[in-house]
Design a protein around this motif. Structure first.
Motif, PDB file in Angstrom:
ATOM      1  N   ASN A 219      -3.839   4.418  12.605  1.00  0.00           N
ATOM      2  CA  ASN A 219      -3.781   3.147  12.123  1.00  0.00           C
ATOM      3  C   ASN A 219      -3.098   3.050  10.703  1.00  0.00           C
ATOM      4  O   ASN A 219      -3.179   4.140  10.189  1.00  0.00           O
ATOM      5  N   ALA A 220      -2.450   1.838  10.457  1.00  0.00           N
ATOM      6  CA  ALA A 220      -1.586   1.664   9.367  1.00  0.00           C
ATOM      7  C   ALA A 220      -2.638   1.412   8.111  1.00  0.00           C
ATOM      8  O   ALA A 220      -2.707   0.032   7.838  1.00  0.00           O
ATOM      9  N   VAL A 221      -3.483   2.268   7.932  1.00  0.00           N
ATOM     10  CA  VAL A 221      -4.661   1.994   6.489  1.00  0.00           C
ATOM     11  C   VAL A 221      -4.626   3.046   5.960  1.00  0.00           C
ATOM     12  O   VAL A 221      -4.041   4.469   6.141  1.00  0.00           O
ATOM     13  N   ALA A 222      -4.673   2.997   4.627  1.00  0.00           N
ATOM     14  CA  ALA A 222      -4.335   3.757   3.462  1.00  0.00           C
ATOM     15  C   ALA A 222      -5.403   5.230   3.760  1.00  0.00           C
ATOM     16  O   ALA A 222      -4.671   6.198   3.519  1.00  0.00           O
ATOM     17  N   ALA A 223      -6.525   4.961   4.275  1.00  0.00           N
ATOM     18  CA  ALA A 223      -7.402   6.279   4.782  1.00  0.00           C
ATOM     19  C   ALA A 223      -6.693   7.124   5.867  1.00  0.00           C
ATOM     20  O   ALA A 223      -6.907   8.259   5.770  1.00  0.00           O
ATOM     21  N   GLN A 224      -5.745   6.483   6.404  1.00  0.00           N
ATOM     22  CA  GLN A 224      -5.186   7.427   7.433  1.00  0.00           C
ATOM     23  C   GLN A 224      -3.664   7.777   7.156  1.00  0.00           C
ATOM     24  O   GLN A 224      -2.985   8.167   8.163  1.00  0.00           O
ATOM     25  N   THR A 225      -3.190   7.075   6.155  1.00  0.00           N
ATOM     26  CA  THR A 225      -1.520   7.504   5.687  1.00  0.00           C
ATOM     27  C   THR A 225      -1.437   7.953   4.497  1.00  0.00           C
ATOM     28  O   THR A 225      -2.406   8.220   3.760  1.00  0.00           O
ATOM     29  N   ASP A 226      -0.465   7.927   4.008  1.00  0.00           N
ATOM     30  CA  ASP A 226      -0.006   8.426   2.495  1.00  0.00           C
ATOM     31  C   ASP A 226      -0.446   6.934   1.504  1.00  0.00           C
ATOM     32  O   ASP A 226      -0.887   6.006   2.017  1.00  0.00           O
ATOM     33  N   ASN A 227       0.473   6.933   0.500  1.00  0.00           N
ATOM     34  CA  ASN A 227       0.279   5.875  -0.449  1.00  0.00           C
ATOM     35  C   ASN A 227       0.671   4.439   0.031  1.00  0.00           C
ATOM     36  O   ASN A 227      -0.116   3.679  -0.319  1.00  0.00           O
ATOM     37  N   ASP A 228       1.655   4.199   0.900  1.00  0.00           N
ATOM     38  CA  ASP A 228       2.107   3.055   1.425  1.00  0.00           C
ATOM     39  C   ASP A 228       1.788   3.018   2.963  1.00  0.00           C
ATOM     40  O   ASP A 228       2.728   3.488   3.754  1.00  0.00           O
ATOM     41  N   PRO A 229       0.608   2.480   3.513  1.00  0.00           N
ATOM     42  CA  PRO A 229       0.526   2.395   4.895  1.00  0.00           C
ATOM     43  C   PRO A 229       1.348   1.637   5.844  1.00  0.00           C
ATOM     44  O   PRO A 229       1.553   1.658   6.990  1.00  0.00           O
ATOM     45  N   PHE A 230       2.255   0.728   5.289  1.00  0.00           N
ATOM     46  CA  PHE A 230       3.050  -0.099   5.703  1.00  0.00           C
ATOM     47  C   PHE A 230       4.430   0.652   5.891  1.00  0.00           C
ATOM     48  O   PHE A 230       5.442  -0.054   6.593  1.00  0.00           O
ATOM     49  N   VAL A 231       4.669   1.863   5.365  1.00  0.00           N
ATOM     50  CA  VAL A 231       6.141   2.475   5.321  1.00  0.00           C
ATOM     51  C   VAL A 231       5.727   3.771   5.890  1.00  0.00           C
ATOM     52  O   VAL A 231       5.079   4.490   5.511  1.00  0.00           O
ATOM     53  N   THR A 232       6.630   4.180   6.927  1.00  0.00           N
ATOM     54  CA  THR A 232       6.463   5.611   7.619  1.00  0.00           C
ATOM     55  C   THR A 232       7.103   6.581   6.788  1.00  0.00           C
ATOM     56  O   THR A 232       7.972   6.181   5.977  1.00  0.00           O
ATOM     57  N   ALA A 233       7.307   7.800   7.238  1.00  0.00           N
ATOM     58  CA  ALA A 233       7.862   8.903   6.390  1.00  0.00           C
ATOM     59  C   ALA A 233       9.307   8.834   6.423  1.00  0.00           C
ATOM     60  O   ALA A 233      10.141   9.247   5.522  1.00  0.00           O
ATOM     61  N   SER A 234       9.852   8.157   7.338  1.00  0.00           N
ATOM     62  CA  SER A 234      11.350   7.980   7.680  1.00  0.00           C
ATOM     63  C   SER A 234      11.922   6.838   6.961  1.00  0.00           C
ATOM     64  O   SER A 234      13.014   6.653   6.836  1.00  0.00           O
ATOM     65  N   GLY A 235      10.792   5.907   6.183  1.00  0.00           N
ATOM     66  CA  GLY A 235      11.258   4.878   5.644  1.00  0.00           C
ATOM     67  C   GLY A 235      11.368   3.462   6.375  1.00  0.00           C
ATOM     68  O   GLY A 235      11.351   2.335   6.138  1.00  0.00           O
ATOM     69  N   ALA A 236      11.028   3.713   7.751  1.00  0.00           N
ATOM     70  CA  ALA A 236      10.952   2.342   8.705  1.00  0.00           C
ATOM     71  C   ALA A 236       9.298   1.849   8.360  1.00  0.00           C
ATOM     72  O   ALA A 236       8.558   2.378   8.024  1.00  0.00           O
ATOM     73  N   PHE A 237       9.355   0.601   8.927  1.00  0.00           N
ATOM     74  CA  PHE A 237       8.138  -0.052   8.817  1.00  0.00           C
ATOM     75  C   PHE A 237       7.250   0.357   9.925  1.00  0.00           C
ATOM     76  O   PHE A 237       7.515   0.899  10.829  1.00  0.00           O
ATOM     77  N   SER A 238       5.868   0.447   9.495  1.00  0.00           N
ATOM     78  CA  SER A 238       4.912   0.979  10.320  1.00  0.00           C
ATOM     79  C   SER A 238       4.573  -0.171  11.432  1.00  0.00           C
ATOM     80  O   SER A 238       3.500  -0.697  11.330  1.00  0.00           O
ATOM     81  N   ASN A 239       5.120   0.014  12.465  1.00  0.00           N
ATOM     82  CA  ASN A 239       5.222  -1.212  13.514  1.00  0.00           C
ATOM     83  C   ASN A 239       4.024  -0.497  14.662  1.00  0.00           C
ATOM     84  O   ASN A 239       4.623   0.545  15.204  1.00  0.00           O
TER      85      ASN A 239
END
Length: 182
Positions: free
Chosen positions: A42-62
């Motif tokens: 899920n796009a939540v801080a505990a499961q991602t890095d600093n910004d859960p709404f931006v992916t590693a590629s720079g795309a939106f976490s849709n």
């Protein structure tokens, strides 16, 4: 009789006319496929890095269309790769793909996973789009669980700035066109 018709008829009777050869059928395009472990996040801080709404590629976490891949698969599944997911093994207690398949659909690789993960694809799911499981509304990522022996098929590639926003648009792109497969 029309002289042109007579001439064509004589030509045909003389056996000089040859039927055009039937066109050769196009060879089936075999798309790359990889057997991986499948999980969800899920796009939540505990499961991602600093910004859960931006992916590693720079795309939106849709959560409609995004998936992540382990870093060891970067050459095989670069950002922008469109995949389909097929469960080839029998159902197991740890894999609930059949219960969330309607939320998975096609996916675009736009994120990467922690380097400790190997040979794995992680689909981004909306934690608020719950699934009924054992009589309760449950986060679909938890219902999916851990699925071994899942086949990922590469079905195309899309520029990261052109990632469709919905599963319907992504399916229309894949099924209604001839996407380039890398």
């Amino acid at each position: 009789m029309n002289p042109l018709i007579a001439l064509v008829g004589a030509f045909l009777l003389a056996g000089n006319a040859q039927a055009a050869p039937a066109p050769e059928p196009l060879p089936a395009i075999e798309t790359p496929a990889y057997e991986v472990k499948l999980t969800a996040y899920n796009a939540v801080a505990a499961q991602t890095d600093n910004d859960p709404f931006v992916t590693a590629s720079g795309a939106f976490s849709n959560p409609e269309v995004v998936a992540a891949r382990s870093k060891d698969l970067a050459d095989k599944l670069p950002f922008g790769t469109i995949i389909s997911i097929e469960r080839t093994a029998e159902a197991t207690p740890t894999c609930g793909l059949n219960l969330v398949a309607h939320q998975v659909g096609y996916r675009v690789i736009a994120d990467s996973m922690n380097s400790r993960k190997v040979n794995q694809v992680d689909v981004l799911l909306n934690q608020n789009d719950t699934v009924s499981h054992e009589g309760r509304a449950v986060n679909p990522s938890l219902v999916l669980g851990i699925c071994d022996s899942v086949t990922i098929h590469v079905v195309g590639h899309v520029d990261l700035k052109d990632i469709p926003k919905t599963q319907e648009d992504l399916a229309r792109l894949v099924e209604g066109s001839t996407l380039a497969v890398r």
